[in-house]
Motif scaffolding. Sequence first.
Motif, PDB file in Angstrom:
ATOM      1  N   GLN A   1       0.832  -1.203   0.000  1.00  0.00           N
ATOM      2  CA  GLN A   1       0.000   0.000   0.000  1.00  0.00           C
ATOM      3  C   GLN A   1       0.868   1.255   0.000  1.00  0.00           C
ATOM      4  OE1 GLN A   1      -2.237  -0.638   3.625  1.00  0.00           O
ATOM      5  NE2 GLN A   1      -0.974   0.796   4.778  1.00  0.00           N
ATOM      6  N   ALA A   2       0.328   2.320  -0.585  1.00  0.00           N
ATOM      7  CA  ALA A   2       1.106   3.548  -0.769  1.00  0.00           C
ATOM      8  C   ALA A   2       1.319   4.294   0.544  1.00  0.00           C
ATOM      9  CB  ALA A   2       0.397   4.462  -1.772  1.00  0.00           C
ATOM     10  N   HIS A   3       0.352   4.181   1.453  1.00  0.00           N
ATOM     11  CA  HIS A   3       0.434   4.946   2.695  1.00  0.00           C
ATOM     12  C   HIS A   3       1.077   4.123   3.804  1.00  0.00           C
ATOM     13  CE1 HIS A   3      -1.973   8.149   0.996  1.00  0.00           C
ATOM     14  NE2 HIS A   3      -2.861   7.259   0.624  1.00  0.00           N
ATOM     15  N   TYR A   4       1.776   4.825   4.681  1.00  0.00           N
ATOM     16  CA  TYR A   4       2.411   4.202   5.838  1.00  0.00           C
ATOM     17  C   TYR A   4       1.479   4.406   7.021  1.00  0.00           C
ATOM     18  CZ  TYR A   4       5.925   3.295   9.446  1.00  0.00           C
ATOM     19  OH  TYR A   4       6.609   2.798  10.515  1.00  0.00           O
ATOM     20  N   SER A   5       0.757   3.364   7.396  1.00  0.00           N
ATOM     21  CA  SER A   5      -0.228   3.485   8.462  1.00  0.00           C
ATOM     22  C   SER A   5       0.133   2.579   9.627  1.00  0.00           C
ATOM     23  CB  SER A   5      -1.627   3.124   7.934  1.00  0.00           C
ATOM     24  OG  SER A   5      -1.615   1.816   7.372  1.00  0.00           O
TER      25      SER A   5
END
Length: 250
Positions: free
Chosen positions: A55-59
């Motif tokens: 996934q593109a976001h770091y969550s």
Amino acid sequence: MAISSPARVRGKYKQPMASVRYDDASVRQVPFKDLRLADFTWSVPWRKFRSVHGQAHYSGRYSSATMAGPVVYESRLELARLLLADMDPAVRGIHAQPCHLTARVGDRVRRHVPDFLLIMESGAVRVVNVKPADRLTDPEIAEALAWPGDLVERHGWEYEIWSGADRVVLENVRFLAAYRRPGVVPEAEIERAWESVQDGDRLGVAERRLAAERPDHEARPALLALVWSGRLTTDLSRPLSGDWVLRRSL
């Protein structure tokens, strides 16, 4: 908890609405003008936390000292703002993705989920949206962030668009966060450090006085725990060193 329907006129929103999700999976919808802090008791983030390979976001979930539990974030920039809020003694509550806003703006129905809601020691409430500075020049993004701000400020709450802080400050806060949890440094050592440190001490001087017969570095954790808690303050724009000047704030 019952789910109420938003006020509409012939399918169109009559007034701005806020939807809050709770830990029993219920959702409460109220006119935004009637939204109160009590509505966030037992609330959970609006979006379900997801972590997918690639996934593109770091969550993730951050273990907050302020909340004595996890607070979610969806980007490294959000995590940076969360760290600053967690260290700020003026913040006594942090809610991530606190609600879902719906409002008619011009001829469009707009929807928005704020990134954070901060409850301040003063009683003020601050809604925070986190966005990289280079994206704020995009007219669509600027518009998407503007109308929630107007809504929030008319409600008497504060509104903040946050795009980052000084790199050294953030590095220092990330380092100090290691001392945020109760028990990491024994409370007796923290109190002994508090009794020992003098206003205006340099960190190295305070360490040597506190260490006594021990190596100086063994005294540092208690002093840094005091900095994290805000009982001691210093200029966080300077890299960590023995030259940090410590100020007693309580």
